[in-house]
Scaffold this motif. Structure first.
Motif, mmCIF file in Angstrom:
data_model
loop_
_atom_site.group_PDB
_atom_site.id
_atom_site.type_symbol
_atom_site.label_atom_id
_atom_site.label_comp_id
_atom_site.label_asym_id
_atom_site.label_seq_id
_atom_site.Cartn_x
_atom_site.Cartn_y
_atom_site.Cartn_z
ATOM 1 N N ILE A 120 0.856 -1.185 0.000
ATOM 2 C CA ILE A 120 0.000 0.000 0.000
ATOM 3 C C ILE A 120 0.892 1.234 0.000
ATOM 4 N N ILE A 121 0.573 2.193 -0.847
ATOM 5 C CA ILE A 121 1.372 3.408 -0.900
ATOM 6 C C ILE A 121 0.494 4.613 -0.575
ATOM 7 N N SER A 122 1.156 5.695 -0.256
ATOM 8 C CA SER A 122 0.451 6.933 0.083
ATOM 9 C C SER A 122 0.592 7.922 -1.064
ATOM 10 N N ILE A 123 -0.507 8.509 -1.490
ATOM 11 C CA ILE A 123 -0.477 9.561 -2.506
ATOM 12 C C ILE A 123 -1.221 10.755 -1.969
ATOM 13 N N SER A 124 -0.708 11.938 -2.276
ATOM 14 C CA SER A 124 -1.295 13.160 -1.719
ATOM 15 C C SER A 124 -2.555 13.587 -2.455
ATOM 16 N N ASN A 125 -2.600 13.339 -3.777
ATOM 17 C CA ASN A 125 -3.742 13.758 -4.570
ATOM 18 C C ASN A 125 -4.182 12.632 -5.494
ATOM 19 N N ALA A 126 -5.462 12.655 -5.867
ATOM 20 C CA ALA A 126 -5.937 11.706 -6.863
ATOM 21 C C ALA A 126 -5.188 11.934 -8.162
ATOM 22 N N VAL B 11 -4.325 2.257 -1.879
ATOM 23 C CA VAL B 11 -3.825 2.390 -3.242
ATOM 24 C C VAL B 11 -2.603 1.477 -3.397
ATOM 25 N N SER B 12 -2.588 0.660 -4.438
ATOM 26 C CA SER B 12 -1.502 -0.295 -4.638
ATOM 27 C C SER B 12 -1.379 -0.610 -6.119
ATOM 28 N N HIS B 13 -0.603 -1.661 -6.438
ATOM 29 C CA HIS B 13 -0.471 -2.084 -7.832
ATOM 30 C C HIS B 13 -1.814 -2.547 -8.400
ATOM 31 N N LYS B 14 -2.759 -2.879 -7.527
ATOM 32 C CA LYS B 14 -4.091 -3.277 -7.993
ATOM 33 C C LYS B 14 -4.827 -2.101 -8.636
ATOM 34 N N SER B 15 -4.381 -0.870 -8.348
ATOM 35 C CA SER B 15 -4.998 0.301 -8.992
ATOM 36 C C SER B 15 -4.677 0.321 -10.476
ATOM 37 N N ASP B 16 -3.464 -0.108 -10.860
ATOM 38 C CA ASP B 16 -3.116 -0.251 -12.277
ATOM 39 C C ASP B 16 -3.920 -1.361 -12.931
ATOM 40 N N VAL B 17 -4.180 -2.424 -12.174
ATOM 41 C CA VAL B 17 -4.967 -3.542 -12.703
ATOM 42 C C VAL B 17 -6.358 -3.055 -13.107
#
Length: 649
Positions: free
Chosen positions: A491-497, A516-522
């Protein structure tokens, strides 16, 4: 006292004086302050690893970068190996002939005996080197091949005994068959006079390359030492006993004399008191323009320092650094425009060796350097047949650009978007080609997620960012939104969508759904698959003229799911004319629906996606229904959510 004019006047005088010296320092030639300290620093040859008696254009180890030239940095390992980065690959340096301007390179053994390999097609494009004519031949190496395939010149992979590999020369390649079942195929150079009875022996012997050094001859003949400008590594400098020039030492004394006269004249001008009043009048008339200029200069310098610090932190990069004039030459003054995106315009170009490239000129209005840093940080760490190759970059004031390999068929988007009536300018791809593009993109994305030392999350997978070469092989491009994390981090942290509406995973903009993770690319890949099947752009959901009602209007995959659930073989694919094509369309639909499951944990990994694409349709389970396909909100409210989300990107 607060309104007394004296403090205000003093402040103005300080401002004017500071401005004068600021502009005066800009106007002076940079090399005036750059005296001959570099002469002694660069005058003696040095050794690096097993290679001795080296000088310009090479540098490395304790040798200052201004003693050498961009693209010629050597990495030294005591008295053992000497290596150099060329393109995206590292080579062993076996010998250097600075008289004949040639060098012998060899691939490290650890890079080609693994399955999958740590190398890609060996190319010198974008580097200062070229193959020495009539001394090099290419051999093709097939990796990750099934054991059932037999043929000449095979070898076992060091890290996977269940796989094998083959290598053939040009003549043997014409007769090769069955190797299309292998996972990887790369071309590597070897010397023409080395027998091919052993791949290790042929590659260990290396191959010869040449380079040019046209600027240095006159400098050395005049008693100078060759190097590059300490403030601009793309500019040649000739270091002399009494100063620095950009040509040879015969002009050094004349230039220094002229600079001294300029300095004396300027100081006399200031001392007489004539300069400041004139400067004050000029500043008062143009104070707004001058202030904007200073703010822009300070902002640019800050971003430039940020980029330079980042580049230094990456160590030696296998990228060429171009000047803006180089870009103008290679693009014929930006004559042929290939496309435009949110971050810049892409132009077609050509290198000196004739190799075609794509030059992405970033918008000057985009003062943030994140796009540039993301692109270089992520793509420079990759080497895969399904990931586009970054060849070089340019940083020059507000001008920033990236130079990529050229993809002759452009983006996937133009082939799958619905064409206007009567538009026959774009060919229609066959279902088999679409299927191969889907598999190739999956391989590239799987490599980004687990094939690199650092996991790369793309965050903008969509047809526009899938480029096709002359044979319609896909390559993932545009890493401006990418994020890097260690493989241990899920799981990673992102500041903005981030991403493009219609392809963005729900957890990116709604944290309650999951991390949010590599599954978001999936998820993004799944939406792209469904678009490839139906020809319905994901970014067009909710647009006027769309058919359907209720939630179907705003989530087109729901219609596909209902057909699968009802047992229908017709999933709404366009242009299907045979059972084979329908099976491909149905398989891509089922995989796509698995990929867009709302809960990230229910989505497959890209490795699993690759297995599913290779499996038969009958072996695949119908996925659960994505619950966000039936929003509880009204169409107008749901449209508002999408619009609000788009405004945050």
């Amino acid at each position: 006292m607060d309104n007394h004019p004296i403090p205000s006047l003093l402040k103005s005088i300080v401002t004017i004086t500071s401005s004068f010296f600021f502009f005066f320092s800009i106007a002076l030639p940079q090399s005036y302050a750059q005296e001959n300290n570099a002469y002694s620093a660069c005058s003696q040859p040095y050794s690096c690893g097993s290679v001795t008696n080296i000088s310009y254009p090479f540098w490395g180890q304790n040798r200052e970068s201004f003693c050498g030239k961009s693209g010629f940095q050597l990495m030294c390992q005591n008295h053992l190996n000497t290596t150099i980065q060329v393109g995206s690959q590292t080579f062993n340096v076996l010998q250097i002939d600075q008289t004949g301007f040639t060098m012998r390179l060899a691939l490290p053994e650890s890079s080609y005996n693994l399955c999958p390999p740590n190398i890609s097609n060996t190319s010198l494009s974008g580097s200062p080197f070229s193959f020495l004519p009539n001394t090099v031949q290419n051999i093709t190496v097939f990796y990750d091949c099934p054991l059932q395939i037999s043929g000449i010149n095979s070898f076992k992979c060091q890290n996977n005994s269940s796989k094998q590999a083959f290598y053939v020369n040009g003549a043997q390649l014409q007769r090769a068959s069955g190797f299309d079942r292998c996972g990887y195929r790369v071309q590597v150079p070897v010397s023409v006079d080395i027998p091919l009875d052993s791949l290790k022996n042929a590659l260990d012997k290396g191959f010869d390359v040449k380079y040019d050094d046209p600027d240095c001859e006159n400098c050395k003949a005049s008693g100078g030492i060759c190097g590059t400008n300490q403030n601009n590594s793309s500019t040649f400098s000739c270091y002399c006993h009494d100063g620095t020039t950009n040509s040879d030492c015969s002009a050094s004394r004349t230039k220094n004399s002229k600079r001294n006269k300029v300095m004396k004249l300027a100081l006399g001008f200031l001392a007489t008191g004539v300069g400041l009043p004139l400067l004050a009048v000029t500043i008062c008339k143009n104070k707004e323009k001058i202030w904007r200029f200073i703010k822009r200069k300070i902002g640019n310098k800050k971003e430039d320092r940020k980029i330079e610090t980042f580049l230094q932190s990456q160590g030696p990069l296998a990228l060429e650094r171009y000047s803006f004039s180089d870009l103008k030459k290679m693009t014929d003054s930006f004559k042929v425009k290939l496309g435009e995106g949110g971050y810049g315009v892409v132009y077609k170009g050509k290198l000196l060796d004739g190799c075609e490239v794509a030059v992405k000129l970033l918008h000057e209005a985009n003062e943030d350097s994140e796009e540039f840093i993301n692109e270089v940080a992520s793509i420079s760490k990759t080497s895969h047949v399904n990931v586009v190759t970054l060849l070089g970059f340019c940083i020059e004031g507000r001008r920033r650009a990236l130079v990529y390999e050229f993809m002759s068929n452009g983006s996937l988007e133009k082939f799958i978007s619905k064409k206007k009536p009567g538009d026959e300018s774009v060919a229609t791809l066959s279902w088999d080609t679409l299927y191969q593009i889907a598999k190739g993109t999956a391989r590239g994305l799987d490599y980004l997620h687990k094939g690199c030392n650092t996991r790369i999350l793309h965050f903008d997978i969509k047809p526009h960012n899938i480029l096709l070469d002359e044979k319609y092989h896909p390559k993932i491009s545009d890493f401006g939104l990418a994020k890097l994390n260690t493989k241990e981090e899920s799981i990673i942290s992102i500041s903005n969508a981030r991403g493009t509406i219609g392809y963005v995973a729900p957890e990116v903009w709604n944290k309650s759904i999951g991390g949010v993770s590599h599954k978001s690319d999936v998820y993004s890949y799944g939406m792209m698959l469904l678009e490839m099947v139906g020809g319905q752009k994901s970014t067009n959901i909710g647009s006027e003229g769309s058919s359907g009602s209720g939630s179907e209007l705003y989530f087109p995959p729901l219609m596909m799911y209902k057909k699968l659930e009802a047992g229908s073989d017709d999933v709404g694919a366009r242009g299907v004319t045979s059972d084979e094509e329908n099976e491909i369309a149905k398989k891509m639909t089922m995989v796509g629906l698995w990929c867009i499951q709302t809960i990230p944990a229910q989505r497959p990994t890209m490795s699993r996606v690759m297995e599913m694409l290779e499996a038969s349709v009958d072996s695949l389970e119908i996925p659960p229904k994505p619950f966000m396909s039936s929003p509880s909100t009204s169409p107008s409210e749901f449209s508002f959510i999408l619009t609000s989300f788009q405004s945050t990107l």
